[in-house]
Every structure is written in C-alpha cells, then in structure tokens.
Design a protein around this motif. Structure first.
Motif, PDB file in Angstrom:
ATOM      1  N   ALA A   1       5.622 -16.909  31.948  1.00  0.00           N
ATOM      2  CA  ALA A   1       6.691 -16.260  32.717  1.00  0.00           C
ATOM      3  C   ALA A   1       8.056 -16.846  32.373  1.00  0.00           C
ATOM      4  O   ALA A   1       9.025 -16.112  32.175  1.00  0.00           O
ATOM      5  CB  ALA A   1       6.423 -16.398  34.212  1.00  0.00           C
ATOM      6  N   LYS A   2       8.143 -18.175  32.303  1.00  0.00           N
ATOM      7  CA  LYS A   2       9.391 -18.845  31.928  1.00  0.00           C
ATOM      8  C   LYS A   2       9.038 -20.016  31.005  1.00  0.00           C
ATOM      9  O   LYS A   2       8.816 -21.145  31.480  1.00  0.00           O
ATOM     10  CB  LYS A   2      10.153 -19.338  33.167  1.00  0.00           C
ATOM     11  CG  LYS A   2      10.801 -18.209  33.969  1.00  0.00           C
ATOM     12  CD  LYS A   2      11.672 -18.742  35.092  1.00  0.00           C
ATOM     13  CE  LYS A   2      12.918 -19.458  34.609  1.00  0.00           C
ATOM     14  NZ  LYS A   2      13.848 -18.564  33.903  1.00  0.00           N
ATOM     15  N   PRO A   3       8.990 -19.773  29.711  1.00  0.00           N
ATOM     16  CA  PRO A   3       8.656 -20.845  28.761  1.00  0.00           C
ATOM     17  C   PRO A   3       9.562 -22.069  28.893  1.00  0.00           C
ATOM     18  O   PRO A   3       9.122 -23.203  28.661  1.00  0.00           O
ATOM     19  CB  PRO A   3       8.843 -20.170  27.402  1.00  0.00           C
ATOM     20  CG  PRO A   3       8.636 -18.717  27.667  1.00  0.00           C
ATOM     21  CD  PRO A   3       9.212 -18.485  29.027  1.00  0.00           C
ATOM     22  N   ASP A   4      10.832 -21.851  29.261  1.00  0.00           N
ATOM     23  CA  ASP A   4      11.757 -22.978  29.374  1.00  0.00           C
ATOM     24  C   ASP A   4      11.299 -23.991  30.421  1.00  0.00           C
ATOM     25  O   ASP A   4      11.501 -25.202  30.254  1.00  0.00           O
ATOM     26  CB  ASP A   4      13.172 -22.490  29.690  1.00  0.00           C
ATOM     27  CG  ASP A   4      13.240 -21.673  30.961  1.00  0.00           C
ATOM     28  OD1 ASP A   4      12.500 -20.668  31.055  1.00  0.00           O
ATOM     29  OD2 ASP A   4      14.036 -22.008  31.859  1.00  0.00           O
ATOM     30  N   VAL A   5      10.660 -23.519  31.490  1.00  0.00           N
ATOM     31  CA  VAL A   5      10.177 -24.430  32.536  1.00  0.00           C
ATOM     32  C   VAL A   5       9.092 -25.345  31.973  1.00  0.00           C
ATOM     33  O   VAL A   5       9.074 -26.550  32.243  1.00  0.00           O
ATOM     34  CB  VAL A   5       9.648 -23.632  33.745  1.00  0.00           C
ATOM     35  CG1 VAL A   5       8.961 -24.563  34.744  1.00  0.00           C
ATOM     36  CG2 VAL A   5      10.779 -22.884  34.433  1.00  0.00           C
ATOM     37  N   LEU A   6       8.205 -24.786  31.164  1.00  0.00           N
ATOM     38  CA  LEU A   6       7.154 -25.595  30.540  1.00  0.00           C
ATOM     39  C   LEU A   6       7.743 -26.583  29.533  1.00  0.00           C
ATOM     40  O   LEU A   6       7.314 -27.747  29.466  1.00  0.00           O
ATOM     41  CB  LEU A   6       6.131 -24.696  29.838  1.00  0.00           C
ATOM     42  CG  LEU A   6       5.027 -24.079  30.714  1.00  0.00           C
ATOM     43  CD1 LEU A   6       5.606 -23.021  31.658  1.00  0.00           C
ATOM     44  CD2 LEU A   6       3.936 -23.459  29.861  1.00  0.00           C
ATOM     45  N   LEU A   7       8.719 -26.122  28.754  1.00  0.00           N
ATOM     46  CA  LEU A   7       9.341 -27.002  27.766  1.00  0.00           C
ATOM     47  C   LEU A   7      10.034 -28.185  28.438  1.00  0.00           C
ATOM     48  O   LEU A   7       9.933 -29.331  27.969  1.00  0.00           O
ATOM     49  CB  LEU A   7      10.345 -26.213  26.930  1.00  0.00           C
ATOM     50  CG  LEU A   7       9.735 -25.193  25.956  1.00  0.00           C
ATOM     51  CD1 LEU A   7      10.819 -24.261  25.424  1.00  0.00           C
ATOM     52  CD2 LEU A   7       9.035 -25.908  24.799  1.00  0.00           C
TER      53      LEU A   7
END
Length: 347
Positions: free
Chosen positions: A247-253
């Motif tokens: 949903a939000k790759p930036d949060v995982l990164l």
C-alpha cells in the motif's frame, strides 16, 4: 426517566416516519445528538470524547447546519452483524459496501469505519492474531485510497489505522501483544500498517532515526525480536520486488532503514532506481503531499537524502522527463516539480 425516554422515542419515530429514508434520517439524528442515540440505540457506540467533539469536529459540524445531512454512514445493526462474522468475510463485505456507494460517499465511509473499528476493539473485543492479520491486509484498501479530506488539519487513514491497531492491542499484556504482532507479521500480505505501528511504539536503531517510543503499547523484552522478524520480511519483499505492490512502500523502506544502519537500504534503492524502468516505478513513491493554507502541493522530503542521493533522483527524473513516451515524461516532470518544492533543495 424511562417513561420520558419512551415518550421521546415515540415522538422521534413519528417524525422519522415521514422521511424519505427513515433509517438514514434516524442514524443521522442519533449521530448528531447523544440523547437521541441513547433513546434510539441505532448508531454504533461512540466514546465520551467522541460525543463531546461532534459539533466541533470538522467532519461532522456541517451536518448540524445542512438542510441535507449526509446519509452515508454505518448503522449499529449493520456493524453488529459484520463484526460477528469471520474477519475475512467481515472485511470483504465492508469493501463491497463501500465500493457500491457513490464516489462522493466513499471517503466519509472509510473515515467513519476506522473510528468505529477503534471503538469496537476498545470495548471488549481485543485483536487476536488472525483478526490483526486480516485487518492489516484490508488496511491496504483504506490506506491506498485517495482521501477527499486532505486539509491542513486532516488525518491520513494510515494514522487512523495506527490508532485502530493500538486500541485493539491496548487491553492485552505485553507478552500477549507481542505474540499477536509476531503472528500477524508472519501471515499478513501487506505490511504497511504493521510497519507504521511498530515503528511508532519502538525507538529506531538507526542513530539518525527517532528515539521516541510508547511505553503503553510496548512489547517488553520481545521488541528486538519483533523488529528483526518484520525487517526480514521486508527484505524478502524487497528481494522479490513485491515491496512495490504494498500500500505504501515508503513506510516499509523507512522501517527497514530505522532498524539498520541504513546502508543496505541505500544500496537497494540505488540499484532499483538505476535499473531499466526502475526510476519510473520507484521515484513516485518518494513524493508526498504537503498541506498548506496557500494550497496543497507535492514535494520530496529532504529526509530521503538519508537514503538516496538527491543528485541521482534529479538525473533520473530529468531522463524520464525527456522521454518520448508521454506517460514516462509526465512521471519525470512530476518528480522534478516535487524536487523544486522540497525544503532547502540542493537542485
């Protein structure tokens, strides 16, 4: 008191009988006025602070003064039935209900649903691992949606989801909470909500990260174990390329970065951006919307310089902008414009 309530209920029901949508009018009346809610027992439960803020809450205040209050809502009976179903069925039926609504109603229903989920979990229905896993996967549907409420003081759905998870785990002991989180991390398909939540209750390992944490919702002596399990799952998603479907790759990164010294995240991102077709896929995930009284705008936060060289972003975005493919060119132009709006941009 009982007799007075009965008379009030009878009078309200008489008035509602002439409404075009009796259920919608009744639900709206119960939402706006706590006393009517107590008598009608129609609208889903709301905590004391929620009741006290109804008129001042920007999401509800206009309904007191409109001639046509918004009918899009969730009734107590509807939610009671849904919450009794297995979680997979519950969330699929909720998705179908929202999808069936006119576009202008969907955002409101998503917001109200998250509020009601938080109240449900806090009022004697704590989250278990299976429910949290399904909630995490369903949250991607809510988080990915473009919320129509994007004002200066609006709250994005990922923040609301963090609140929902916190309410659902609050009554559990630290050991129970840890076990539920670990099982959910191992079984959930989308890790956006879980990554966001875990990072807010545990301090970052990265020395350039945040040191704040929430002792109230901590994981006691299993915090580091949880961090490692979640980090390893994110690494797996990065290696397979599935991270870009979250949903939000930036949060995982950012969770990955916060749980390490950051070098492996920098290596991964540099490799991804420089790969054929990589810049077009990756760079848009670095753009965020900034709420402003002068009008919202997009930028790329300076924080990304901790992970990616801004000169690399600029070079790749310029190459995209010069492409003969209109779609690719538009991506590049959007990234360049976002770079220009970044605070203290070196470009």
């Amino acid at each position: 008191m009982a007799a007075a309530n009965d008379r009030l209920k009878e009078k309200i029901e008489q008035l509602m009988s002439t409404a075009v949508s009796k259920e919608g009018a009744t639900n709206t009346l119960a939402l706006l006025f706590p006393k009517a809610d107590n008598v009608l027992q129609t609208y889903a439960a709301m905590d004391r602070s929620g009741r006290n803020r109804r008129l001042s809450d920007r999401h509800h205040a206009l309904s007191y003064f409109r001639l046509n209050p918004q009918a899009a809502t969730w009734s107590r009976s509807e939610l009671a039935i849904l919450f009794e179903l297995p979680p997979a069925v519950t969330f699929e039926q909720i998705r179908q209900r929202i999808d069936a609504e006119p576009e202008q109603n969907k955002s409101r229903l998503r917001r109200l649903l998250l509020d009601e989920l938080a109240n449900h979990y806090e009022s004697g229905h704590p989250l278990n691992a299976d429910h949290l896993s399904h909630l995490a996967d369903f949250s991607s549907y809510l988080i990915s949606a473009q919320d129509e409420d994007r004002g200066l003081f609006s709250m994005p759905n990922i923040e609301r989801m963090r609140w929902v998870i916190g309410r659902g785990l609050k009554s559990l002991s630290a050991s129970e909470r840890s076990a539920v989180i670990i099982d959910a991390i191992l079984s959930a398909s989308d890790l956006t909500a879980l990554s966001f939540f875990v990072r807010t209750v545990s301090p970052d390992i990265n020395p350039d990260g945040s040191t704040s944490k929430s002792d109230e919702l901590g994981f006691a002596d299993r915090a580091e174990e949880i961090r490692q399990i979640l980090t390893n799952r994110i690494r797996e998603l990065a290696e397979s390329g599935e991270i870009w479907g979250q949903a939000k790759p930036d949060v995982l990164l950012w969770f990955w970065w916060s749980s390490t010294d950051g070098r492996e995240v920098t290596e991964f991102m540099t490799k991804e951006i420089e790969a054929v077709g990589g810049a077009e896929r990756v760079l848009p995930h670095m753009i965020s919307e900034v709420a402003s009284t002068a009008g919202n705008y997009e930028n790329i936060s300076r924080s990304w310089s901790k992970i990616v060289d801004f000169q690399l972003i600029y070079t790749q975005a310029r190459n995209l902008a010069e492409s003969d493919e209109e779609r690719t060119s538009q991506v590049g132009l959007r990234v360049l414009k976002a770079l220009e709006r970044s605070r203290n941009s070196p470009l």
